[in-house]
Design an enzyme around this catalytic site. Structure first.
Site, PDB file in Angstrom:
ATOM      1  N   HIS A 113       0.295  -1.053  -0.430  1.00 16.79           N
ATOM      2  CA  HIS A 113      -0.218   0.471   0.026  1.00 16.79           C
ATOM      3  C   HIS A 113       1.143   1.447  -0.055  1.00 16.79           C
ATOM      4  O   HIS A 113       0.160   2.419  -0.786  1.00 16.79           O
ATOM      5  CB  HIS A 113      -0.923  -0.090   1.012  1.00 16.79           C
ATOM      6  N   LYS A 155     -10.167  -7.613   7.921  1.00 14.88           N
ATOM      7  CA  LYS A 155     -10.643  -8.350   8.954  1.00 14.88           C
ATOM      8  C   LYS A 155     -10.662  -7.066  10.104  1.00 14.88           C
ATOM      9  O   LYS A 155      -9.501  -6.132  10.304  1.00 14.88           O
ATOM     10  CB  LYS A 155     -10.043  -9.491   9.544  1.00 14.88           C
TER      11      LYS A 155
END
Ligand code: SF4
Lengths: 285, 174
Positions: free
Chosen positions: B36, B101
């Site tokens: 990222h 998650k």
């Protein structure tokens, strides 16, 4: 003199590290199955069923239970009758290196917290050693994933905060963690000592057998109170609601300063992988 | 159980409701912290995106190495909140479906609603089971990042749950 041959130690470390990552201890499986029976809603049932079937697949196909095969943590108990003509920490490190490379485990360790270059063999491990009576070496090993470790917290409470202060801190920690540490979790709580001692005894609490209870009656009561309070939070498996947020709470305590009440809360996810091995000293003459 | 195939159309995305169970098939891309950061650095220096995000799905995972004969190792989700500062930049640029998650920041949720994006969760700690839904895996960028490299995964009936739908509804209990 009595020692543990270096090759034997390295092999034992390698075997236990691979084994721990693949085979979830039956005590955890039993708790997960008991938890599944209590759930009534669709999502928590789905989560627990998948967790239980995952550990079967891992065991049968020799795959890691979880992709986060952790940073290696050792609690080492060294019988004082033993002596070593080699560097014990280096031997533990070598065992981990071999396990993570040959066992298809993920390399999740970087060389420096800010430079962040992967060491490519998951070393170094984190090693806590203590001397004990006898002629044996016991290695307690856990591959500790970051998801749950990152949700752990420590506070220096005031003595006046007392038991309620400890309970509030643990509940706040669990609430802040939510679904991030993969609930149902196991909570290791360390109260007393000083700053670092509270953290260490909280970690040691996670290494206790899942079924045992604290020896001290105050700690024991705190364990059952906290377990109930945490499970009443309705966070549930993966924070999707339900009755099972936590499988067990383990409290360890230690004497502390008149002005202190340290409390450390070490979170362990449902992939509660740990194992231990005891090696008996051999004559090397 | 809702079955979806990537690339996911806008109408499919908008029809998802928080709490829905979804089986995802097609191509999804992996990225976690380090990837990222690289994508964002590229965006900021080149003023363009290294990838076409439209309709694509990004999965936050760093798998274990594949054993011989397996396409991938264990491959469950990692905690999503660490990607929040990156995701808020990527959602307005077209990345509208993410799998991870755990809960995420308020800022993330605001941008999610504004861009009508969707956040799915996979169950954490079941990487051996999830590997059964992965047919193929190949590294397509940043191989030096090892398990954190961007992988292109071909998945079949990969199980997820809708955590935040495009309207900002939230499945988590706190
Ligand atoms: S918190 Fe535990 S179960 Fe969840 S991804 Fe990390 S290591 Fe795996």
């Amino acid at each position: 003199m009595l020692t543990i041959p270096k090759d034997k130690l390295i092999q034992a470390v390698k075997d236990m590290a691979i084994d721990a990552n693949i085979n979830l201890d039956q005590s955890v499986v039993k708790k997960l199955k008991a938890a599944l029976k209590k759930e009534t809603d669709r999502l928590p049932i789905n989560v627990l069923e998948n967790i239980i079937s995952n550990q079967d697949i891992a065991r049968n196909e020799h795959l890691p239970i979880c992709q986060d095969t952790g940073i290696a943590v050792f609690l080492v108990e060294i019988g004082y009758e033993l002596s070593f003509e080699y560097d014990l920490e280096a031997a533990l490190t070598e065992g981990i290196r071999q396990a993570y490379i040959e066992g298809y485990l993920r390399k999740s360790v970087v060389d420096h917290p800010l430079k962040r270059k992967n060491t490519l063999d998951n070393t170094p491990p984190i090693i806590h050693m203590k001397l004990v009576v006898g002629d044996q070496l016991t290695l307690h090993f856990a591959p500790k994933g970051a998801g749950s470790e990152n949700m752990s917290r420590l506070a220096m409470l005031t003595p006046g905060a007392g038991k309620q202060g400890v309970v509030d801190f643990v509940l706040e920690t669990v609430r802040l963690a939510g679904g991030k540490p993969c609930p149902p979790i196991i909570i290791g709580v360390g109260i007393g000592g000083n700053f670092e001692k509270s953290a260490l005894i909280a970690k040691e609490a996670l290494f206790r057998p899942l079924e045992d209870q604290a020896e001290d009656p105050v700690d024991r009561e705190l364990e059952s109170e906290l377990l109930e309070a945490v499970n009443n939070l309705d966070i549930g498996p993966m924070a999707l609601g339900g009755k099972t947020t936590c499988l067990a709470v383990k409290v360890n305590s230690y004497p502390c300063h008149i002005a202190s009440l340290p409390v450390a809360c070490n979170i362990q996810c449902h992939a509660a992988r740990k194992t231990h091995v005891t090696l008996k000293g051999e004559h090397n003459d | 159980m809702i079955k979806l195939t990537t690339p996911i159309s806008k109408s499919d995305r908008l029809s998802l409701k928080s709490g829905d169970e979804v089986l995802l098939s097609g191509i999804i891309y992996t990225a976690r912290d380090a990837a990222h950061k690289k994508i964002l650095d590229y965006l900021k220096s080149k003023q363009e995106s290294p990838f076409e995000f439209d309709g694509q799905v990004v999965y936050y995972v760093g798998p274990t190495p594949a054993k011989p004969g397996y396409p991938i190792g264990s491959c469950g989700p990692t905690s999503s909140y660490r990607m929040d500062p990156f995701s808020v930049e990527l959602m307005p640029r077209g990345l509208k479906i993410m799998i991870g998650k755990g809960d995420r920041s308020e800022n993330f949720k605001d941008i999610l609603k504004q861009t009508q994006s969707v956040y799915l969760v996979a169950i954490g700690g079941i990487g051996a089971l999830l590997a059964k839904s992965v047919l193929k895996s190949e590294v397509i960028a940043y191989p030096e990042l090892q398990s954190e490299a961007i992988h292109r995964l071909e998945v079949k009936d990969f199980p997820c749950i809708v955590a935040y739908d495009a309207y900002g509804n939230d499945v988590f209990h706190k």
